[in-house]
Design an enzyme around this catalytic site. Sequence first.
Site, mmCIF file in Angstrom:
data_model
loop_
_atom_site.group_PDB
_atom_site.id
_atom_site.type_symbol
_atom_site.label_atom_id
_atom_site.label_comp_id
_atom_site.label_asym_id
_atom_site.label_seq_id
_atom_site.Cartn_x
_atom_site.Cartn_y
_atom_site.Cartn_z
ATOM 1 N N CYS A 4 0.865 -1.178 0.000
ATOM 2 C CA CYS A 4 0.000 0.000 0.000
ATOM 3 C C CYS A 4 0.900 1.225 0.000
ATOM 4 C CB CYS A 4 -0.934 0.000 1.199
ATOM 5 S SG CYS A 4 -2.339 1.134 0.951
ATOM 6 N N ARG A 14 -10.884 7.502 4.506
ATOM 7 C CA ARG A 14 -10.664 6.546 3.406
ATOM 8 C C ARG A 14 -11.975 5.994 2.845
ATOM 9 N NH1 ARG A 14 -5.813 4.354 6.821
ATOM 10 N NH2 ARG A 14 -4.201 5.763 6.061
ATOM 11 N N TYR A 54 -2.751 -10.416 15.702
ATOM 12 C CA TYR A 54 -1.664 -10.041 16.612
ATOM 13 C C TYR A 54 -1.579 -11.029 17.776
ATOM 14 C CZ TYR A 54 -2.107 -5.934 13.747
ATOM 15 O OH TYR A 54 -2.189 -5.114 12.650
ATOM 16 N N SER A 108 -6.319 -4.510 14.577
ATOM 17 C CA SER A 108 -5.732 -3.922 15.783
ATOM 18 C C SER A 108 -6.769 -3.587 16.856
ATOM 19 C CB SER A 108 -4.936 -2.670 15.414
ATOM 20 O OG SER A 108 -5.777 -1.688 14.819
ATOM 21 N N LYS A 159 -12.269 -4.852 2.070
ATOM 22 C CA LYS A 159 -11.701 -4.110 3.192
ATOM 23 C C LYS A 159 -12.627 -2.944 3.512
ATOM 24 C CE LYS A 159 -7.537 -1.614 4.624
ATOM 25 N NZ LYS A 159 -6.203 -1.126 4.195
ATOM 26 N N GLU A 180 -16.466 -7.333 -4.933
ATOM 27 C CA GLU A 180 -15.035 -7.031 -4.774
ATOM 28 C C GLU A 180 -14.203 -8.319 -4.826
ATOM 29 O OE1 GLU A 180 -13.214 -4.417 -4.678
ATOM 30 O OE2 GLU A 180 -14.445 -2.706 -4.127
ATOM 31 N N CYS A 238 -3.908 6.081 0.674
ATOM 32 C CA CYS A 238 -3.427 4.822 0.101
ATOM 33 C C CYS A 238 -3.092 4.946 -1.377
ATOM 34 C CB CYS A 238 -4.461 3.726 0.314
ATOM 35 S SG CYS A 238 -4.842 3.484 2.063
ATOM 36 N N CYS A 297 -0.096 4.099 2.026
ATOM 37 C CA CYS A 297 -0.437 5.002 3.142
ATOM 38 C C CYS A 297 0.687 5.165 4.172
ATOM 39 C CB CYS A 297 -1.735 4.584 3.816
ATOM 40 S SG CYS A 297 -1.821 2.851 4.295
ATOM 41 N N LYS A 351 -11.693 -7.921 5.828
ATOM 42 C CA LYS A 351 -11.064 -7.139 6.894
ATOM 43 C C LYS A 351 -11.975 -5.976 7.274
ATOM 44 C CE LYS A 351 -6.987 -4.318 7.897
ATOM 45 N NZ LYS A 351 -5.779 -3.659 7.417
HETATM 46 ZN ZN LIG Z 1 -3.270 1.904 2.814
#
Ligand SMILES: [Zn+2]
Length: 330
Positions: free
Chosen positions: A122, A220, A317, A278, A198, A236, A132, A124, A251
């Site tokens: 990406c 975004r 994570y 996250s 996403k 998509e 992005c 970003c 995501k």
């Molecule tokens: Zn990005």
Amino acid sequence: MSSEPDFTRLRYLRETEEDRRENAETTLSVSELIYPIFVTLGSGISRPIDAMPGQFQMSVDVAVEKLGAVHDAGVDKVLLFGLPQYKDSTGSSAQDADEAVQSAVREIKRTLHTMTVITDVCLCEYTDHGHCGIVTAEGHVDNDATLPLLAAAAVSHAEAGADIVAPSAMMDGQVAAIRAGLSHGGFSDTRIMGYSAKYASSFYGPFREAAGSAPQFGDRRSYQMASTQSDEAMREIEADIAEGADFIMVKPALAYLDVIRRASETFPEPPLAAYNVSGEYSAIKAAAANGWLDEESAAMEALMAIKRAGADLIISYFAPDAARWLAQHS
Ligand SMILES: [Zn+2]
């Protein structure tokens, strides 16, 4: 005369620990986990990420050492995000062979041969405006001008030795552009994991501190999907598959379990990844730190939900902790 009451008895399925294990419909294996990490140049760097307790921005040497231990625990897939040395309007550090991601890929593949290395592709983290893609004078993200830059970044990751590149910019045609770039560069074996569906999500909050990628203006929502959409997610994913994606992704995961389920039923192939993002991680960590939730059982319940919904691979994570917890209970 007493007769047996007329109802179905299912408690036998869960009477004991052994019953529960034997009758488990869903299982989670360490081989299904992908560990996302944040790498930077330099040496001996291990900066804690405040909003993501237990996660660090690491220089390549520290990351390699950490991944050695993680690999020993059975996690053999890593997803790399980079913190570049410099940022500009076109994110040129994203395709710089000497930058953190490319350096980390080379070092991981040199020392941990059986670690599958996936790189986030990406702009970003690499643009000074934090979007992005390329931003026009009017402040619009230019889809088609961004595609060659994503392809160049992906090719630089492949050159470094990445096994899988994972475009996350949500630009239309990004998988096709990367596929063409890889073929042209002689990397037709490098696989592509599309961040196909996403969503624009508040659950990305802690990541922006981790990756230093918060947009400097706007948001975004003109390229990431709205949480109202499910049919659009299928379109998509269909587009990514048509463009040559080897893996597809939903995501975030926990607020989109229905989308994961629908995607897994609609597209039995290619393998479906889900990103336990996250905010989903930090929410459990914060509640656990306050004694409001038990971290292990909450995290494993969340991971099991993602698997049960239909994910083949889970980016989390929690991956190293989950590996340890799974080993303790096997
Ligand atoms: Zn990005």
